[in-house]
Design a protein around this motif. Structure first.
Motif, PDB file in Angstrom:
ATOM      1  N   ALA A  19     -23.966  59.065 -35.226  1.00 41.46           N
ATOM      2  CA  ALA A  19     -23.808  58.651 -33.824  1.00 41.46           C
ATOM      3  C   ALA A  19     -22.610  59.350 -33.180  1.00 41.46           C
ATOM      4  O   ALA A  19     -22.705  59.838 -32.046  1.00 41.46           O
ATOM      5  CB  ALA A  19     -23.648  57.134 -33.738  1.00 41.46           C
ATOM      6  N   LEU A  20     -21.500  59.411 -33.896  1.00 36.41           N
ATOM      7  CA  LEU A  20     -20.311  60.083 -33.346  1.00 36.41           C
ATOM      8  C   LEU A  20     -20.569  61.570 -33.134  1.00 36.41           C
ATOM      9  O   LEU A  20     -20.175  62.144 -32.119  1.00 36.41           O
ATOM     10  CB  LEU A  20     -19.111  59.880 -34.271  1.00 36.41           C
ATOM     11  CG  LEU A  20     -18.558  58.457 -34.353  1.00 36.41           C
ATOM     12  CD1 LEU A  20     -17.502  58.353 -35.446  1.00 36.41           C
ATOM     13  CD2 LEU A  20     -17.999  58.018 -33.014  1.00 36.41           C
ATOM     14  N   THR A  21     -21.245  62.179 -34.078  1.00 32.08           N
ATOM     15  CA  THR A  21     -21.531  63.604 -33.988  1.00 32.08           C
ATOM     16  C   THR A  21     -22.554  63.894 -32.890  1.00 32.08           C
ATOM     17  O   THR A  21     -22.424  64.871 -32.147  1.00 32.08           O
ATOM     18  CB  THR A  21     -22.021  64.124 -35.351  1.00 32.08           C
ATOM     19  OG1 THR A  21     -21.072  63.759 -36.351  1.00 32.08           O
ATOM     20  CG2 THR A  21     -22.178  65.627 -35.361  1.00 32.08           C
ATOM     21  N   ARG A  58     -20.402  75.241 -25.874  1.00 32.91           N
ATOM     22  CA  ARG A  58     -21.632  74.467 -25.638  1.00 32.91           C
ATOM     23  C   ARG A  58     -22.604  74.558 -26.810  1.00 32.91           C
ATOM     24  O   ARG A  58     -23.218  73.566 -27.201  1.00 32.91           O
ATOM     25  CB  ARG A  58     -22.293  74.923 -24.346  1.00 32.91           C
ATOM     26  CG  ARG A  58     -21.458  74.596 -23.113  1.00 32.91           C
ATOM     27  CD  ARG A  58     -22.164  74.969 -21.820  1.00 32.91           C
ATOM     28  NE  ARG A  58     -21.260  74.876 -20.681  1.00 32.91           N
ATOM     29  CZ  ARG A  58     -20.877  73.741 -20.107  1.00 32.91           C
ATOM     30  NH1 ARG A  58     -21.304  72.588 -20.583  1.00 32.91           N
ATOM     31  NH2 ARG A  58     -20.053  73.749 -19.069  1.00 32.91           N
ATOM     32  N   SER A  59     -22.749  75.737 -27.387  1.00 28.90           N
ATOM     33  CA  SER A  59     -23.696  75.876 -28.498  1.00 28.90           C
ATOM     34  C   SER A  59     -23.192  75.135 -29.738  1.00 28.90           C
ATOM     35  O   SER A  59     -23.981  74.531 -30.470  1.00 28.90           O
ATOM     36  CB  SER A  59     -23.990  77.339 -28.806  1.00 28.90           C
ATOM     37  OG  SER A  59     -22.825  78.031 -29.177  1.00 28.90           O
ATOM     38  N   LEU A  60     -21.878  75.143 -29.980  1.00 25.75           N
ATOM     39  CA  LEU A  60     -21.331  74.384 -31.108  1.00 25.75           C
ATOM     40  C   LEU A  60     -21.525  72.886 -30.879  1.00 25.75           C
ATOM     41  O   LEU A  60     -21.876  72.151 -31.809  1.00 25.75           O
ATOM     42  CB  LEU A  60     -19.852  74.702 -31.312  1.00 25.75           C
ATOM     43  CG  LEU A  60     -19.194  73.985 -32.490  1.00 25.75           C
ATOM     44  CD1 LEU A  60     -19.861  74.353 -33.799  1.00 25.75           C
ATOM     45  CD2 LEU A  60     -17.709  74.310 -32.535  1.00 25.75           C
ATOM     46  N   SER A  61     -21.337  72.455 -29.647  1.00 25.29           N
ATOM     47  CA  SER A  61     -21.563  71.042 -29.333  1.00 25.29           C
ATOM     48  C   SER A  61     -23.024  70.667 -29.572  1.00 25.29           C
ATOM     49  O   SER A  61     -23.318  69.592 -30.106  1.00 25.29           O
ATOM     50  CB  SER A  61     -21.182  70.753 -27.879  1.00 25.29           C
ATOM     51  OG  SER A  61     -19.802  70.964 -27.702  1.00 25.29           O
ATOM     52  N   LEU A  62     -23.928  71.539 -29.195  1.00 25.11           N
ATOM     53  CA  LEU A  62     -25.357  71.286 -29.420  1.00 25.11           C
ATOM     54  C   LEU A  62     -25.659  71.235 -30.914  1.00 25.11           C
ATOM     55  O   LEU A  62     -26.405  70.364 -31.379  1.00 25.11           O
ATOM     56  CB  LEU A  62     -26.203  72.357 -28.736  1.00 25.11           C
ATOM     57  CG  LEU A  62     -27.721  72.196 -28.866  1.00 25.11           C
ATOM     58  CD1 LEU A  62     -28.181  70.868 -28.265  1.00 25.11           C
ATOM     59  CD2 LEU A  62     -28.422  73.368 -28.189  1.00 25.11           C
ATOM     60  N   VAL A  69     -28.140  63.816 -35.117  1.00 23.87           N
ATOM     61  CA  VAL A  69     -29.501  63.257 -35.116  1.00 23.87           C
ATOM     62  C   VAL A  69     -30.110  63.389 -36.515  1.00 23.87           C
ATOM     63  O   VAL A  69     -30.770  62.464 -37.012  1.00 23.87           O
ATOM     64  CB  VAL A  69     -30.378  63.945 -34.053  1.00 23.87           C
ATOM     65  CG1 VAL A  69     -31.833  63.520 -34.169  1.00 23.87           C
ATOM     66  CG2 VAL A  69     -29.844  63.644 -32.648  1.00 23.87           C
ATOM     67  N   LEU A  70     -29.869  64.517 -37.167  1.00 26.51           N
ATOM     68  CA  LEU A  70     -30.367  64.710 -38.534  1.00 26.51           C
ATOM     69  C   LEU A  70     -29.773  63.673 -39.482  1.00 26.51           C
ATOM     70  O   LEU A  70     -30.491  63.082 -40.298  1.00 26.51           O
ATOM     71  CB  LEU A  70     -30.040  66.122 -39.021  1.00 26.51           C
ATOM     72  CG  LEU A  70     -30.389  66.422 -40.479  1.00 26.51           C
ATOM     73  CD1 LEU A  70     -31.896  66.309 -40.722  1.00 26.51           C
ATOM     74  CD2 LEU A  70     -29.877  67.795 -40.871  1.00 26.51           C
ATOM     75  N   VAL A 118      -9.587  66.771 -42.959  1.00 27.38           N
ATOM     76  CA  VAL A 118      -9.764  65.403 -43.458  1.00 27.38           C
ATOM     77  C   VAL A 118     -11.188  64.905 -43.138  1.00 27.38           C
ATOM     78  O   VAL A 118     -11.841  64.285 -43.979  1.00 27.38           O
ATOM     79  CB  VAL A 118      -8.693  64.454 -42.877  1.00 27.38           C
ATOM     80  CG1 VAL A 118      -9.048  62.998 -43.123  1.00 27.38           C
ATOM     81  CG2 VAL A 118      -7.325  64.791 -43.458  1.00 27.38           C
ATOM     82  N   SER A 119     -11.661  65.220 -41.944  1.00 21.79           N
ATOM     83  CA  SER A 119     -13.010  64.789 -41.564  1.00 21.79           C
ATOM     84  C   SER A 119     -14.072  65.393 -42.471  1.00 21.79           C
ATOM     85  O   SER A 119     -14.903  64.678 -43.040  1.00 21.79           O
ATOM     86  CB  SER A 119     -13.315  65.181 -40.113  1.00 21.79           C
ATOM     87  OG  SER A 119     -12.466  64.516 -39.229  1.00 21.79           O
ATOM     88  N   TRP A 120     -14.069  66.713 -42.608  1.00 18.91           N
ATOM     89  CA  TRP A 120     -15.101  67.369 -43.417  1.00 18.91           C
ATOM     90  C   TRP A 120     -15.002  66.983 -44.883  1.00 18.91           C
ATOM     91  O   TRP A 120     -16.011  66.629 -45.508  1.00 18.91           O
ATOM     92  CB  TRP A 120     -15.034  68.889 -43.255  1.00 18.91           C
ATOM     93  CG  TRP A 120     -15.728  69.354 -42.019  1.00 18.91           C
ATOM     94  CD1 TRP A 120     -15.162  69.658 -40.816  1.00 18.91           C
ATOM     95  CD2 TRP A 120     -17.141  69.532 -41.846  1.00 18.91           C
ATOM     96  NE1 TRP A 120     -16.133  70.015 -39.918  1.00 18.91           N
ATOM     97  CE2 TRP A 120     -17.361  69.954 -40.518  1.00 18.91           C
ATOM     98  CE3 TRP A 120     -18.241  69.370 -42.679  1.00 18.91           C
ATOM     99  CZ2 TRP A 120     -18.628  70.233 -40.007  1.00 18.91           C
ATOM    100  CZ3 TRP A 120     -19.502  69.650 -42.179  1.00 18.91           C
ATOM    101  CH2 TRP A 120     -19.694  70.073 -40.859  1.00 18.91           C
ATOM    102  N   PHE A 121     -13.795  67.054 -45.453  1.00 22.02           N
ATOM    103  CA  PHE A 121     -13.648  66.734 -46.872  1.00 22.02           C
ATOM    104  C   PHE A 121     -13.853  65.244 -47.139  1.00 22.02           C
ATOM    105  O   PHE A 121     -14.507  64.864 -48.108  1.00 22.02           O
ATOM    106  CB  PHE A 121     -12.268  67.168 -47.390  1.00 22.02           C
ATOM    107  CG  PHE A 121     -12.090  68.660 -47.449  1.00 22.02           C
ATOM    108  CD1 PHE A 121     -13.023  69.477 -48.067  1.00 22.02           C
ATOM    109  CD2 PHE A 121     -10.986  69.258 -46.884  1.00 22.02           C
ATOM    110  CE1 PHE A 121     -12.859  70.857 -48.122  1.00 22.02           C
ATOM    111  CE2 PHE A 121     -10.801  70.634 -46.937  1.00 22.02           C
ATOM    112  CZ  PHE A 121     -11.745  71.432 -47.551  1.00 22.02           C
TER     113      PHE A 121
END
Length: 143
Positions: A19-21, A58-62, A69-70, A118-121
Motif C-alpha cells: 500500500a505504501l509503495t 515519474r517512471s520510477l514512481s510508476l 500492487v504486485l 534500512v528500508s530495502w534490507f
C-alpha cells in the motif's frame, strides 16, 4: 490448512509495504512545480528542469506503484506465491546493496542513504525470515 502466525505476519507486511509503495502512483501525475517543491523541501536543491529528470522521477514512481500492487497481489496467497515472494525478497537485498552504492556515489544526504538502505534490507530481510518460517508445501499441480 489454517494460516500460521508467520504467514499472517507476512500477509500484513506485504500489504502494508504494498500500500505504501503503491502510493507512489501520486507522483506519476504530480504537477511539475509540486515535484520541484518536494525536491526542495527534502533539501535536495532545485529539481533539474530537464525532460530526462522528470521522466526518471515519474517512471520510477510508476515502477514503485506497480511493485506495490504486485506485493498486495502476492499477499493474497502466500503459500501459492511463496517461491516468487522469496525471489523478490532476495532480489530486494541485491537492490538494496546496489542502491546503497548508487546513493553514496551520487552524494545523496546521509538520511536518504540510511533510510533507503534500512528500508530495502529491513523489509527484504523480514520477508525472507517470515518466508522461511512458512510450512513447506508441494508445488501446485499443472493442468
Amino acid at each position: 490448512m489454517e494460516l500460521t502466525a508467520s504467514e499472517r505476519a507476512l500477509i500484513v507486511l506485504l500489504r502494508v509495504v504494498g500500500a505504501l509503495t503503491a502510493a507512489a502512483l501520486v507522483a506519476v501525475v504530480l504537477p511539475s512545480d509540486w515535484m520541484a517543491g518536494v525536491h526542495r523541501w527534502l533539501g535536495l536543491g532545485e529539481f533539474p528542469e530537464q525532460p530526462s529528470a522528470e521522466y526518471l522521477a515519474r517512471s520510477l514512481s510508476l515502477f514503485y506503484a506497480v511493485l506495490g500492487v504486485l506485493l498486495w497481489r502476492l499477499s493474497s496467497d502466500v503459500r501459492r506465491f511463496a517461491p516468487l515472494i522469496g525471489f523478490l525478497a532476495r532480489s530486494g537485498l541485491v537492490v538494496g546493496a546496489v542502491l546503497l552504492a548508487v546513493d553514496v556515489l551520487a552524494g545523496l544526504p546521509v538520511w536518504w542513504i540510511v533510510s533507503e538502505a534500512v528500508s530495502w534490507f529491513g523489509i527484504s530481510g523480514a520477508v525472507l525470515l517470515l518466508r522461511w518460517k512458512q510450512p513447506s508445501s508441494s508445488p501446485p499441480e499443472r493442468p
